[in-house]
Scaffold this active site. Structure first.
Site, short mmCIF file in Angstrom:
data_model
loop_
_atom_site.label_atom_id
_atom_site.label_comp_id
_atom_site.label_asym_id
_atom_site.label_seq_id
_atom_site.Cartn_x
_atom_site.Cartn_y
_atom_site.Cartn_z
N ASP A 58 50.53 39.22 39.07
CA ASP A 58 50.28 39.64 37.70
C ASP A 58 51.57 39.50 36.91
OD1 ASP A 58 47.66 41.51 36.65
OD2 ASP A 58 49.39 41.38 35.29
N ASN A 111 41.53 35.02 38.63
CA ASN A 111 40.86 36.12 37.93
C ASN A 111 41.48 36.45 36.56
OD1 ASN A 111 39.45 38.96 37.84
ND2 ASN A 111 41.65 39.39 37.73
N TYR A 175 37.03 32.69 23.59
CA TYR A 175 36.76 33.23 24.93
C TYR A 175 35.56 32.52 25.56
CZ TYR A 175 35.84 36.71 28.60
OH TYR A 175 35.62 37.34 29.81
N THR A 210 36.25 47.90 32.67
CA THR A 210 37.65 47.64 33.02
C THR A 210 38.52 47.94 31.79
OG1 THR A 210 37.71 45.37 32.22
CG2 THR A 210 36.90 45.69 34.47
P1 NAD Z 1 41.64 43.35 32.44
O1 NAD Z 1 42.15 43.07 31.06
O2 NAD Z 1 41.16 44.70 32.73
O3 NAD Z 1 42.74 42.91 33.50
C1 NAD Z 1 43.26 41.60 33.42
C2 NAD Z 1 44.50 41.48 34.26
O4 NAD Z 1 45.01 40.16 34.07
C3 NAD Z 1 45.63 42.44 33.84
O5 NAD Z 1 46.24 42.98 34.98
C4 NAD Z 1 46.60 41.54 33.08
O6 NAD Z 1 47.95 41.98 33.16
C5 NAD Z 1 46.39 40.22 33.80
N1 NAD Z 1 46.80 39.06 33.00
C6 NAD Z 1 46.47 38.77 31.72
N2 NAD Z 1 47.09 37.65 31.34
C7 NAD Z 1 47.81 37.23 32.40
C8 NAD Z 1 48.65 36.12 32.63
N3 NAD Z 1 48.94 35.24 31.66
N4 NAD Z 1 49.20 35.96 33.85
C9 NAD Z 1 48.96 36.87 34.83
N5 NAD Z 1 48.20 37.94 34.67
C10 NAD Z 1 47.62 38.11 33.46
O7 NAD Z 1 40.47 42.28 32.68
P2 NAD Z 1 39.13 42.40 33.57
O8 NAD Z 1 38.07 42.98 32.75
O9 NAD Z 1 39.46 42.97 34.89
O10 NAD Z 1 38.78 40.85 33.71
C11 NAD Z 1 39.15 40.07 34.82
C12 NAD Z 1 38.52 38.69 34.64
O11 NAD Z 1 37.10 38.83 34.54
C13 NAD Z 1 38.95 37.99 33.37
O12 NAD Z 1 39.05 36.59 33.61
C14 NAD Z 1 37.82 38.28 32.40
O13 NAD Z 1 37.73 37.31 31.39
C15 NAD Z 1 36.63 38.23 33.33
N6 NAD Z 1 35.46 38.97 32.87
C16 NAD Z 1 35.54 40.28 32.46
C17 NAD Z 1 34.37 40.93 32.08
C18 NAD Z 1 34.35 42.39 31.69
O14 NAD Z 1 33.32 42.86 31.19
N7 NAD Z 1 35.42 43.14 31.87
C19 NAD Z 1 33.14 40.25 32.10
C20 NAD Z 1 33.13 38.92 32.49
C21 NAD Z 1 34.28 38.29 32.90
#
Ligand code: NAD
Length: 271
Positions: A58, A111, A175, A210
């Protein structure tokens, strides 16, 4: 089912090794981007609990190290790597570190992702580029960097897309376009990488509770209703429910699942 058959099927599904049930990703090495919080944290924890040596990556160093401390305290094997997925140089360091410490990579979970809530006609150049840099370029850079360390060992790449890589929604144009790109990048890599024994699949979570969705889900009732959209459950999913899909695709249980899009959305896209 008769008792004898129940016993036999339990024996077949739980491989006994040294008197203990074999864990689902025992002996495998995994790397999870965006592993400091949200779903990435959960994926890292569950992979470690099922026997993988996990590199938690991260750009948030403090939160990422805390995840590793938690895994190690629970008896798992994990290490933290500072990694901004948009930086080629960070990926090069990650490859060198994983090579030196583990010698291989079996599971790459792409992720990390960011969300900007704007329609296309209001999105700035900077916003568009930042979303594509993290959500698409970051996935591609990771695959390009790690394929050499994944060849010929039975490896699995898991790209986290979204239901918004399949269907549209209001006010998230960059997005949604980025997650659609991840969906088809996954299929093109599936075609190219199977010759190296690397399976490549995408996961499409629905609405997950999240830090990314915290304000939307836990603010006013109207916003929550809008974000829940067509979900057929009256609740969002917990990250651990998506991690079960990651575990399946990471393990040999999914040995013939390749180029697939695994939807985990409580019926959202069925509706
Ligand atoms: P989150 O924002 O809660 O956590 C994301 C993590 O990614 C954080 O720890 C952040 O520091 C890290 N991050 C962001 N940019 C970064 C970078 N450039 N390099 C390294 N780390 C980086 O997100 P989440 O909800 O856990 O989502 C995780 C994945 O799932 C994402 O790809 C998101 O698009 C996808 N997603 C989320 C949802 C939802 O409802 N939360 C639904 C569908 C898909």
């Amino acid at each position: 089912m008769p008792k004898a058959r129940q016993w036999l099927s339990a024996f077949q599904t739980v491989l006994i090794k040294g008197g203990r049930p074999m864990k689902r990703v025992q002996g495998k090495v995994a790397l999870v981007t965006g592993g400091a919080m949200g779903m990435g944290k959960s994926h890292a924890e569950q992979l470690a609990a099922e026997g993988a040596h996990v590199f938690v990556c991260d750009r948030d160093v403090v939160a990422g190290k805390a995840v590793v401390d938690g895994i190690v305290a629970a008896g798992g094997k994990a290490e933290f790597l500072t990694l901004d997925v948009t930086k080629e140089s960070d990926w090069a360091v990650a490859v060198d570190t994983v090579k030196a410490k583990a010698g291989k990579l079996n599971i790459l979970v792409n992720n990390a992702g960011i969300l900007i809530l704007k329609p296309a006609h209001e999105t700035t150049n900077e916003e568009w580029d930042s979303v594509f840099n993290v959500n698409v370029r970051g996935v591609w850079l990771g695959i390009r960097a790690f394929v050499p360390l994944m060849k010929g060992i039975g490896a699995s790449i898991i790209n986290i897309s979204s239901i918004y890589g399949i269907v549209g929604a209001p006010s998230a144009a960059a997005y949604i376009a980025s997650k659609g790109a991840v969906r088809l990048l996954t299929k093109s890599c599936a075609v190219d990488l199977i010759r190296f024994g690397i399976r490549v699949n995408s996961i499409h979570p629905g609405v997950i509770d999240t830090p990314m969705t915290k304000d939307l889900l836990h603010g006013d009732a109207e916003t929550r209703k809008a974000i829940m959209g067509a979900t057929l459950f009256d609740r969002p999913s917990q990250p651990s429910e998506v991690s079960k899909a990651v575990l399946f695709l990471a393990s040999d249980e999914s040995s013939f699942v390749h180029g697939a899009e695994l939807v985990v959305d409580g019926g959202y896209t069925a509706n």
